[in-house]
Design an enzyme around this catalytic site. Structure first.
Site, PDB file in Angstrom:
ATOM      1  CG  ASN A  40      -2.123   5.968  -2.784  1.00  0.00           C
ATOM      2  OD1 ASN A  40      -3.177   6.577  -2.638  1.00  0.00           O
ATOM      3  ND2 ASN A  40      -0.948   6.521  -2.634  1.00  0.00           N
ATOM      4  CE  LYS A 128      -1.589   5.693   6.699  1.00  0.00           C
ATOM      5  NZ  LYS A 128      -2.005   5.080   5.465  1.00  0.00           N
ATOM      6  CG  HIS A 148     -11.308   4.781   4.703  1.00  0.00           C
ATOM      7  ND1 HIS A 148     -12.226   4.866   3.692  1.00  0.00           N
ATOM      8  CD2 HIS A 148     -10.379   3.888   4.281  1.00  0.00           C
ATOM      9  CE1 HIS A 148     -11.884   4.056   2.705  1.00  0.00           C
ATOM     10  NE2 HIS A 148     -10.757   3.456   3.038  1.00  0.00           N
TER      11      HIS A 148
END
Ligand code: SF4
Length: 236
Positions: A40, A128, A148
């Site tokens: 973030n 991730k 993305h």
């Protein structure tokens, strides 16, 4: 799917080139911490927070001994300090408990699947983060999926999924040999610069001809602002 991924990679490499990469692969523990810091926020802020941690404390062992509030002060620039300082401590202390020290040397001999299972046992480490260790530190042919990569691959029509982790499950195993790093890095760059969340700039997109997105925006949206600093290629 493999053919489509190959084609996307070719078009992106033609447009952006092969992304630069340090010859020395970063230490997996550094990569874990860097990826936690990157959540973030933008890569420049998380890189600064990473450098702050490295310069303020003598080692990861030293960081593990600190109260979360002290770590939080040092990484403030990356945002979500409370959450990230706790996650960092959890990972470091988990390594000490499970591996007898802050090291991930042993994972090199494991398969991709085994490494994902091992790393996601630590609180604060998701698919991730673990897949970033696989790609950036161990040079495995694995494409981590952030927001993305998830958004762009859904728009193009490579997958139809509801979450980055689901996209990861669908595409990995279908990445042609040796292309995971340029594919991942260039997709992120495309997502930041052109295929943005609210108004993609489709007229300048190198993937326009193969993209299946129904809501393409064919009005030019200003100029393209270069955004190619990648934190995880700069951790060492
Ligand atoms: S054509 Fe538009 S929607 Fe499709 S990938 Fe490119 S920018 Fe995104």
């Amino acid at each position: 799917m493999k053919q489509k991924i190959k084609k996307i990679n070719q078009l992106l490499v033609k447009h952006y080139g092969i992304p630069k990469r340090s010859k020395k692969l970063p230490n997996p523990v550094d990569m874990l911490i860097g990826t936690i810091l990157s959540q973030n926020t933008n890569d420049k802020n998380s890189y600064q927070a990473f450098k702050n941690l490295k310069s303020k404390f003598s080692s990861w062992e030293d960081v593990a001994k600190q109260p979360p509030s002290k770590i939080e002060n040092v990484i403030r620039v990356a945002g979500l300090g409370k959450q990230k300082s706790r996650a960092i401590k959890k990972v470091l202390n988990g390594l000490i408990k499970n591996n007898g020290g802050i090291t991930l040397k042993g994972i090199k001999k494991l398969s991709d699947e085994e490494i994902l299972t091992e790393l996601t046992k630590f609180g604060g480490v998701g698919i991730k983060t673990a897949s970033c260790v696989l790609l950036f530190s161990l040079d495995r042919n694995v494409c981590p999926v952030d927001t993305h990569v998830h958004r762009v691959l859904n728009r193009i029509g490579v997958v139809q999924t509801k979450s980055p982790d689901k996209t990861f499950q669908k595409i990995n195993g279908n990445i042609p040999d040796g292309i995971a790093h340029p594919f991942h890095t260039n997709l992120i760059r495309l997502g930041r610069e052109i295929c943005k969340p609210s108004k993609p700039n489709c007229t300048v997109c190198p993937l326009l001809k193969i993209c299946e997105y129904d809501e393409k925006n064919l009005e030019q949206v200003g100029s393209v602002k270069k955004n190619d600093f990648m934190l995880l290629d700069n951790i060492n």
